[in-house]
Design a protein around this motif. Sequence first.
Motif, PDB file in Angstrom:
ATOM      1  N   GLU B  84       0.836  -1.201   0.000  1.00 19.68           N
ATOM      2  CA  GLU B  84       0.000   0.000   0.000  1.00 19.68           C
ATOM      3  C   GLU B  84       0.874   1.256   0.000  1.00 19.68           C
ATOM      4  O   GLU B  84       0.583   2.229  -0.697  1.00 19.68           O
ATOM      5  CB  GLU B  84      -0.888  -0.047   1.252  1.00 19.68           C
ATOM      6  CG  GLU B  84      -2.000   0.968   1.287  1.00 19.68           C
ATOM      7  CD  GLU B  84      -3.016   0.784   0.176  1.00 19.68           C
ATOM      8  OE1 GLU B  84      -3.274   1.777  -0.521  1.00 19.68           O
ATOM      9  OE2 GLU B  84      -3.522  -0.338   0.001  1.00 19.68           O
ATOM     10  N   TRP B  87       2.381   1.418  -3.539  1.00 17.08           N
ATOM     11  CA  TRP B  87       1.393   1.838  -4.548  1.00 17.08           C
ATOM     12  C   TRP B  87       1.040   3.310  -4.402  1.00 17.08           C
ATOM     13  O   TRP B  87       0.790   3.987  -5.392  1.00 17.08           O
ATOM     14  CB  TRP B  87       0.118   0.989  -4.420  1.00 17.08           C
ATOM     15  CG  TRP B  87       0.297  -0.441  -4.809  1.00 17.08           C
ATOM     16  CD1 TRP B  87       1.146  -0.939  -5.760  1.00 17.08           C
ATOM     17  CD2 TRP B  87      -0.391  -1.566  -4.259  1.00 17.08           C
ATOM     18  NE1 TRP B  87       1.030  -2.313  -5.826  1.00 17.08           N
ATOM     19  CE2 TRP B  87       0.087  -2.729  -4.925  1.00 17.08           C
ATOM     20  CE3 TRP B  87      -1.372  -1.740  -3.282  1.00 17.08           C
ATOM     21  CZ2 TRP B  87      -0.369  -4.012  -4.639  1.00 17.08           C
ATOM     22  CZ3 TRP B  87      -1.829  -3.017  -3.002  1.00 17.08           C
ATOM     23  CH2 TRP B  87      -1.337  -4.140  -3.674  1.00 17.08           C
ATOM     24  N   SER B  88       0.985   3.789  -3.161  1.00 16.97           N
ATOM     25  CA  SER B  88       0.593   5.195  -2.976  1.00 16.97           C
ATOM     26  C   SER B  88       1.813   6.119  -2.958  1.00 16.97           C
ATOM     27  O   SER B  88       1.722   7.263  -2.546  1.00 16.97           O
ATOM     28  CB  SER B  88      -0.229   5.358  -1.696  1.00 16.97           C
ATOM     29  OG  SER B  88       0.535   4.988  -0.574  1.00 16.97           O
ATOM     30  N   ARG B  89       2.939   5.632  -3.402  1.00 18.02           N
ATOM     31  CA  ARG B  89       4.189   6.397  -3.534  1.00 18.02           C
ATOM     32  C   ARG B  89       4.606   7.043  -2.212  1.00 18.02           C
ATOM     33  O   ARG B  89       5.185   8.123  -2.189  1.00 18.02           O
ATOM     34  CB  ARG B  89       4.036   7.479  -4.625  1.00 18.02           C
ATOM     35  CG  ARG B  89       3.877   6.907  -5.998  1.00 18.02           C
ATOM     36  CD  ARG B  89       3.365   7.937  -6.980  1.00 18.02           C
ATOM     37  NE  ARG B  89       4.287   9.054  -7.067  1.00 18.02           N
ATOM     38  CZ  ARG B  89       5.074   9.298  -8.097  1.00 18.02           C
ATOM     39  NH1 ARG B  89       5.075   8.498  -9.112  1.00 18.02           N
ATOM     40  NH2 ARG B  89       5.861  10.334  -8.111  1.00 18.02           N
ATOM     41  N   ASN B  90       4.316   6.342  -1.128  1.00 17.33           N
ATOM     42  CA  ASN B  90       4.611   6.892   0.182  1.00 17.33           C
ATOM     43  C   ASN B  90       5.835   6.238   0.811  1.00 17.33           C
ATOM     44  O   ASN B  90       6.273   6.618   1.890  1.00 17.33           O
ATOM     45  CB  ASN B  90       3.389   6.678   1.091  1.00 17.33           C
ATOM     46  CG  ASN B  90       3.540   7.352   2.424  1.00 17.33           C
ATOM     47  OD1 ASN B  90       4.020   8.474   2.497  1.00 17.33           O
ATOM     48  ND2 ASN B  90       3.166   6.658   3.490  1.00 17.33           N
ATOM     49  N   ILE B  92       9.014   6.153   0.209  1.00 16.42           N
ATOM     50  CA  ILE B  92      10.225   6.952   0.459  1.00 16.42           C
ATOM     51  C   ILE B  92      10.033   7.770   1.737  1.00 16.42           C
ATOM     52  O   ILE B  92      10.935   7.880   2.568  1.00 16.42           O
ATOM     53  CB  ILE B  92      10.502   7.889  -0.743  1.00 16.42           C
ATOM     54  CG1 ILE B  92      10.800   7.078  -1.990  1.00 16.42           C
ATOM     55  CG2 ILE B  92      11.606   8.880  -0.437  1.00 16.42           C
ATOM     56  CD1 ILE B  92      12.161   6.534  -2.108  1.00 16.42           C
ATOM     57  N   ASN B  93       8.822   8.361   1.867  1.00 14.06           N
ATOM     58  CA  ASN B  93       8.526   9.140   3.090  1.00 14.06           C
ATOM     59  C   ASN B  93       8.728   8.285   4.329  1.00 14.06           C
ATOM     60  O   ASN B  93       9.221   8.740   5.352  1.00 14.06           O
ATOM     61  CB  ASN B  93       7.072   9.612   3.075  1.00 14.06           C
ATOM     62  CG  ASN B  93       6.849  10.769   2.122  1.00 14.06           C
ATOM     63  OD1 ASN B  93       7.732  11.592   1.953  1.00 14.06           O
ATOM     64  ND2 ASN B  93       5.701  10.815   1.489  1.00 14.06           N
TER      65      ASN B  93
END
Lengths: 246, 266
Positions: B84, B87-90, B92-93
């Motif tokens: 998840e 997929w939500s490009r989170n 790296i954060n």
Amino acid sequence: MAALLRVSNLTKRYNSFTAVNGISFEIKPGEIVSLLGPNGAGKTTTIQMLLTLVSPTSGEIEIFGKNLQQHREEVLSMMNFSAPYSLLPYNLTPREGLMVFSMLYGVRNYREKARSLLEEFNLGELADRKIGKLSSGEQMRLGVAKSFVNDPKLLLLDEPTASLDPPTARQLRAKVLELIRRTGGGVLWTSHNMREVETVSNRIVFLSRGRIMADDTPQNLKKRFGQDDLEEIFITIAREPLREAV
Amino acid sequence: MNRLHVLGIFYRNIVLIRRSVPKLFGLFGFVTVALFLWGFLTLWVQTLAETDVRLDFILLILSAFVFWSLFDLSQRSFGVSFLEEVWSRNVINLFASPVKLGEMVLGFVLVGVTQALLAFFYITSLAFLLYTLNIWDLGLYIIPFFVNILIFGWALGVVTIGLVVRFGPSADILAFFIPFMLLPFSAVYYPVSIFPPILQRITFILPTRHMFEGMRSVITEGIMPLHNVFWASTLNVASIVLAFLFLYWMLRQARVKGYLSRLVQD
């Protein structure tokens, strides 16, 4: 004054390719340093090494006087970043996203922090809309808002105004400068917008092919290269290694 | 009809499949595993027909199904929680935050336990309503099954995260495929004795095999073989340790080779 960030002889090699080649620079409290360079110069790799996403091949990174590899969590909890390739989860709302990241950065009053950041960055009206439904500019603004959840002492901003229209970019720059002055921290800023770089930076570090080609104030750089325009200096520096290679 | 247009669509998809090990795995792996599963099941049914043994198939097969679903869900909820973020490009954060790997995993464990409990109560109630199957008849024997199944699911979930870190988002198929790959060899719907001797020895390392063998003993003989509980638990401890070592190694490799940043670019 002790440096917030000190990078010494930092190198990153991927097999035979050298992305970053022995660079050294530092950022002092209250200083905004811009990292400039053409595509592939090593800016993103440098930022990713500062975020512990990529391990250096050699060299040292010291943040707040501590070795980054050895004090990873402690150091990361006092810094933050924003980048267009790393947005907040599209399936949350801005309010939820900011609350989640406040928690991840150990902010106890996470509800209040999310509320105040939504206000500071003019995101109040979008607070309960799904992030995925926001425009790219609004998502970028939210990403920058996220980078302030922990009142960072060191902020890494990778093209923070890339997808913003000029008035919004100006507003965002002003907000970032205001908040960073409040925290007394330092900023490493990358951008391809030379006017922006000139406006915000105390110092500019020019990178090309993984090496630092110049590190000075905007005024000194203009004098040194005999140019009035940073863009011309950028083009000159970006060409240098190509000529050498030829 | 423009043949080039069709060729363009075909080429675009074939290139994707050809370049992706997980996609190739999905293409051939599912059918291969299904063939093993149905093959062993058929062999077992054939053996039963010859010996005229009477068994409570509803209890046997449906209980196995309920516990396998729990295992599947445990592994998937873990892997998907991480996916998840990809997929939500989170992602790296998350990796650039001060969150420790152990804290991240513990967060996923909490999500997994919540989902597993909800799903377990739902599926056991549904099985009771539809087939009057009362899993709770197994009494306290449920506890070792439940705990061991969850833990092995998490171990495989940790491995899934490691594989996604290494192979990128295209490895998401593995989150769904890994439990299925173990299904035929875990003796879920048939006894271990149906396997050829060499396979019986190889599958000994699977905690799921011991769990389901034990569960069958409880259903058919009313006793819980302690050696099954022992081996399932011991192998589970080993799996979770190995899974974490694997994840640490993958993350280390990812940081050295720059795979983490690729997670939002693939």
